[in-house]
Scaffold this motif. Structure first.
Motif, PDB file in Angstrom:
ATOM      1  N   ALA A   1       1.298  -1.265  -0.002  1.00 50.16           N
ATOM      2  CA  ALA A   1      -0.027  -0.316   0.052  1.00 50.16           C
ATOM      3  C   ALA A   1       0.673   1.225   0.298  1.00 50.16           C
ATOM      4  O   ALA A   1       0.313   1.794  -0.515  1.00 50.16           O
ATOM      5  N   LEU A   2       1.340   1.449   1.274  1.00 48.13           N
ATOM      6  CA  LEU A   2       3.077   2.658   0.633  1.00 48.13           C
ATOM      7  C   LEU A   2       3.501   2.565  -0.481  1.00 48.13           C
ATOM      8  O   LEU A   2       3.760   3.739  -0.972  1.00 48.13           O
ATOM      9  N   LEU A   3       3.508   1.831  -1.294  1.00 46.83           N
ATOM     10  CA  LEU A   3       5.101   1.749  -2.286  1.00 46.83           C
ATOM     11  C   LEU A   3       3.861   2.456  -3.639  1.00 46.83           C
ATOM     12  O   LEU A   3       4.169   3.121  -4.498  1.00 46.83           O
ATOM     13  N   ASP A   4       2.491   1.285  -3.733  1.00 49.34           N
ATOM     14  CA  ASP A   4       1.322   1.570  -4.751  1.00 49.34           C
ATOM     15  C   ASP A   4       0.597   2.354  -4.696  1.00 49.34           C
ATOM     16  O   ASP A   4       0.662   2.527  -6.057  1.00 49.34           O
ATOM     17  N   GLY A   5      -0.075   3.051  -3.505  1.00 48.23           N
ATOM     18  CA  GLY A   5      -1.144   3.838  -3.315  1.00 48.23           C
ATOM     19  C   GLY A   5      -2.084   2.964  -3.118  1.00 48.23           C
ATOM     20  O   GLY A   5      -3.263   3.625  -3.405  1.00 48.23           O
ATOM     21  N   LYS A   6      -1.865   2.008  -3.562  1.00 47.45           N
ATOM     22  CA  LYS A   6      -3.534   1.076  -3.574  1.00 47.45           C
ATOM     23  C   LYS A   6      -3.122  -1.120  -3.313  1.00 47.45           C
ATOM     24  O   LYS A   6      -2.247  -0.994  -3.608  1.00 47.45           O
ATOM     25  N   ALA A   7      -4.079  -1.328  -3.433  1.00 46.44           N
ATOM     26  CA  ALA A   7      -4.036  -2.875  -2.797  1.00 46.44           C
ATOM     27  C   ALA A   7      -4.729  -3.629  -3.993  1.00 46.44           C
ATOM     28  O   ALA A   7      -6.346  -3.598  -3.274  1.00 46.44           O
ATOM     29  N   GLY A   8      -5.269  -3.059  -5.470  1.00 50.37           N
ATOM     30  CA  GLY A   8      -5.924  -4.257  -6.084  1.00 50.37           C
ATOM     31  C   GLY A   8      -5.210  -5.626  -7.238  1.00 50.37           C
ATOM     32  O   GLY A   8      -4.715  -6.403  -6.155  1.00 50.37           O
ATOM     33  N   LEU A   9      -5.990  -6.139  -7.799  1.00 48.52           N
ATOM     34  CA  LEU A   9      -5.547  -7.048  -8.181  1.00 48.52           C
ATOM     35  C   LEU A   9      -4.084  -7.502  -8.640  1.00 48.52           C
ATOM     36  O   LEU A   9      -4.060  -8.919  -8.394  1.00 48.52           O
ATOM     37  N   ALA A  10      -3.632  -6.374  -9.149  1.00 45.83           N
ATOM     38  CA  ALA A  10      -2.598  -6.310  -9.742  1.00 45.83           C
ATOM     39  C   ALA A  10      -1.044  -6.512  -8.441  1.00 45.83           C
ATOM     40  O   ALA A  10      -0.408  -6.887  -8.942  1.00 45.83           O
ATOM     41  N   GLN A  11      -0.901  -5.890  -7.151  1.00 42.32           N
ATOM     42  CA  GLN A  11      -0.815  -5.635  -5.977  1.00 42.32           C
ATOM     43  C   GLN A  11      -0.252  -7.534  -5.425  1.00 42.32           C
ATOM     44  O   GLN A  11       0.143  -7.039  -4.584  1.00 42.32           O
TER      45      GLN A  11
ATOM     46  N   ASP B   1       2.380 -12.846  -7.965  1.00 42.88           N
ATOM     47  CA  ASP B   1       3.357 -13.890  -7.477  1.00 42.88           C
ATOM     48  C   ASP B   1       4.796 -12.500  -8.174  1.00 42.88           C
ATOM     49  O   ASP B   1       6.204 -12.366  -7.914  1.00 42.88           O
ATOM     50  N   GLU B   2       4.321 -12.019  -9.234  1.00 42.23           N
ATOM     51  CA  GLU B   2       5.912 -10.511  -9.519  1.00 42.23           C
ATOM     52  C   GLU B   2       5.480  -9.695  -8.803  1.00 42.23           C
ATOM     53  O   GLU B   2       6.967  -9.136  -8.913  1.00 42.23           O
ATOM     54  N   ARG B   3       5.011  -8.883  -8.702  1.00 46.32           N
ATOM     55  CA  ARG B   3       4.756  -7.526  -8.132  1.00 46.32           C
ATOM     56  C   ARG B   3       5.278  -8.481  -6.520  1.00 46.32           C
ATOM     57  O   ARG B   3       6.625  -6.937  -6.189  1.00 46.32           O
ATOM     58  N   LEU B   4       5.265  -9.528  -5.962  1.00 47.27           N
ATOM     59  CA  LEU B   4       5.992  -9.627  -4.374  1.00 47.27           C
ATOM     60  C   LEU B   4       7.659 -10.269  -5.394  1.00 47.27           C
ATOM     61  O   LEU B   4       8.477  -9.595  -4.504  1.00 47.27           O
ATOM     62  N   ALA B   5       7.611  -9.580  -6.384  1.00 47.92           N
ATOM     63  CA  ALA B   5       9.227 -10.228  -6.665  1.00 47.92           C
ATOM     64  C   ALA B   5      10.108  -9.096  -6.111  1.00 47.92           C
ATOM     65  O   ALA B   5      11.206  -9.013  -6.522  1.00 47.92           O
ATOM     66  N   ASP B   6       9.484  -7.855  -7.243  1.00 46.67           N
ATOM     67  CA  ASP B   6      10.069  -6.114  -6.982  1.00 46.67           C
ATOM     68  C   ASP B   6      11.051  -7.023  -5.482  1.00 46.67           C
ATOM     69  O   ASP B   6      10.350  -6.655  -4.082  1.00 46.67           O
ATOM     70  N   PRO B   7      12.785  -6.273  -5.847  1.00 43.72           N
ATOM     71  CA  PRO B   7      13.342  -5.913  -5.377  1.00 43.72           C
ATOM     72  C   PRO B   7      13.314  -4.762  -4.097  1.00 43.72           C
ATOM     73  O   PRO B   7      13.421  -5.469  -2.913  1.00 43.72           O
ATOM     74  N   ARG B   8      12.781  -3.852  -4.373  1.00 43.65           N
ATOM     75  CA  ARG B   8      12.235  -2.611  -3.382  1.00 43.65           C
ATOM     76  C   ARG B   8      11.110  -3.147  -3.231  1.00 43.65           C
ATOM     77  O   ARG B   8      11.243  -2.617  -1.519  1.00 43.65           O
ATOM     78  N   LEU B   9      10.230  -3.628  -2.981  1.00 41.52           N
ATOM     79  CA  LEU B   9       9.191  -3.818  -2.126  1.00 41.52           C
ATOM     80  C   LEU B   9       9.890  -5.302  -1.451  1.00 41.52           C
ATOM     81  O   LEU B   9       9.454  -4.802  -0.281  1.00 41.52           O
ATOM     82  N   GLN B  10      10.622  -5.792  -1.166  1.00 37.29           N
ATOM     83  CA  GLN B  10      11.218  -7.408  -0.520  1.00 37.29           C
ATOM     84  C   GLN B  10      11.882  -6.623   0.350  1.00 37.29           C
ATOM     85  O   GLN B  10      12.118  -6.854   1.282  1.00 37.29           O
TER      86      GLN B  10
END
Length: 483
Positions: A344-354, A357-366
């Motif tokens: 929520a902090l990074l994307d400003g939303k929490a939808g289907l795209a959030q 597996d692909e979104r979870l793997a983002d290095p900045r998010l990790q």
């Protein structure tokens, strides 16, 4: 062989099962309050939309493949699959019910400790399509199912949850069986048997949260209830006190048998509560929504680079429901407070795209996830009807930014207007149904209560670009030779 003495059935426990059966088949549709019918009407659209969206997910493709490979025939539509992808109602309930819960985007009801519509909407629609029921029949059967579920769950929903069961999978077969008994026109005796058969198919383990099996609990419950009613119609016999008996459904899932008479008090005159029902705006466990809202409120007050660490203070009761502090998959991320705050902090939303597996793997998010921890403390212990979650951003310059969200657990933060549910439906169907199919389904939904036969309307949920083949292999989700 060791013999054990079982408590004898009593008249009160038999009366509970029979009274529920009589209610299911005989209740006057005109006695159902209008506000309940409005809720159920909205639940149809919301649930169908999230199920269509999940038809694109791996779990949706697998369960659709299974349903069509083992249950082909003319009966009910598998959502999102082309023309010809029709199966017996119980298999459609399995596939569509599993898809309805697969994204954790379906509605919830706190008093049930679970998700009623993911089970009941697909199952009722499937059987209604198979037998040619009217829209009024659909809404009445749904009201029957919701009422039966609320009454049994009032005694055993949270005890089952605390014992490690997924309540949705526990009460799902019983509620569906009540609705199916109504749609199939069973007698009271047959409906009693249907409830008993369904009760023995109840189950679902919280150990499977964060996997494909959690939504399977919803699909299986719908399938089991329809199967129970069809077996009862053919003469299959169950115990006559399977719901309220000393070794029956309520008792075995932790309910207080001393209160068993409460299950049928006011039956037909006092209807299920609206309080605690919520449409979801985020496709994740409802226990994470307060954290999402708190994080969204803090977003913009500082840059992500200025954050040294994040803490989330919450009730310790969330620990078993949200076990994944470091989720390994998009599914597990739906059950993680830490992930909810970070995305929520990074994307400003929490939808289907959030929640992929692909979104979870983002290095900045990790990187930010590794700086985030939950601090759980004793709080509300009374049926988990309240959430109190605080997100704190600890900045590198020593400052702290904090936002707290405290509310009823079934209150997901705002009343969802009808037009937002319509918009959610359109968003969920994008890429699976054509614009024309979406418009046609919405037009039919508007007049559902007066629709004489829902069958043609339901077939509008077949996927875009469909052909007319009756072969299961016509569905892009299915390869029967792989089974």
């Amino acid at each position: 062989m060791i013999e054990t003495e079982l408590a004898a059935p009593d008249a009160a426990s038999r009366a509970v099962t029979r009274d529920l059966a009589a209610f299911a088949v005989n209740v006057d549709a005109t006695s159902i309050p209008g506000d309940r019918l409005e809720l159920l009407h909205l639940a149809v659209l919301d649930t169908v939309g999230v199920a269509v969206a999940a038809s694109r997910e791996k779990s949706g493709r697998i369960v659709s493949q299974y349903a069509q490979a083992f249950g082909p025939g003319s009966g009910a539509t598998v959502f999102g699959c082309p023309r010809g992808a029709r199966v017996p109602a119980e298999f459609a309930a399995l596939a569509n019910g599993t898809m309805a819960h697969a994204l954790d985007f379906d509605d919830m009801h706190t008093r049930l400790a679970g998700h009623p519509s993911a089970v009941l909407v697909p199952a009722v629609l499937a059987l209604a399509e198979e037998v040619g029921s009217s829209g009024d029949d659909v809404l009445t059967a749904m009201a029957v199912a919701y009422e039966v579920v609320h009454r049994v769950a009032a005694l055993m929903g949270y005890p089952a949850l605390f014992a490690g069961f997924h309540p949705t999978g526990v009460w799902a077969p019983v509620g569906t069986a009540a609705a199916a008994a109504r749609l199939l026109g069973l007698s009271i005796d047959q409906a009693c048997m249907a409830l008993g058969i369904a009760a023995s198919q109840a189950g679902g383990l919280r150990a499977n949260f964060g996997s494909m099996v959690k939504p399977f609990h919803a699909g299986h419950g719908g399938m089991a209830g329809i199967m129970a009613a069809k077996l009862a119609a053919l003469g299959f016999v169950a115990g006559d006190d399977a719901i309220g008996g000393p070794n029956g459904f309520v008792h075995c899932y932790g309910g207080d048998r001393e209160r068993i008479a409460e299950v049928v008090e006011g039956l037909g005159t006092r209807w299920f509560p609206l309080e605690g029902y919520s449409v979801k705006l985020y496709p994740a466990c409802g226990k994470t929504h307060a954290t999402v809202d708190a994080a969204l409120a803090l977003r913009g007050e500082c840059s992500v680079e200025a954050i040294d660490r994040i803490t989330i203070d919450a009730d310790e009761s969330v620990a078993d429901v949200l076990p994944y502090s470091r989720p390994a998959t998009g599914l597990q991320a739906k059950f993680s407070l830490e992930y909810a705050a970070v995305v929520a902090l990074l994307d400003g939303k929490a939808g289907l795209a959030q929640y992929t597996d692909e979104r979870l793997a983002d290095p900045r998010l990790q990187d930010l996830l590794m700086k985030t921890e939950s601090r759980l403390s004793p709080g509300n212990t009374e049926e988990q009807f309240f959430v109190n979650e605080t997100v704190t951003l600890h900045l590198q310059d020593g400052r702290q930014l904090t936002n707290q969200v405290a509310r009823e657990a079934g209150d997901l933060g705002q009343e969802v207007p009808r037009e937002d549910v319509v918009r959610k439906f359109r968003d969920c169907c994008e890429g699976t149904l054509s614009d024309a199919a979406v418009d046609a389904f919405l037009a039919g939904w508007e007049t559902l209560a007066t629709m004489p036969d829902v069958s043609a309307w339901m077939r509008g949920l077949q996927g875009a670009g469909a052909d007319s083949s009756d072969s299961p292999d016509a569905c892009p989700h299915v390869r029967s030779d792989a089974l």
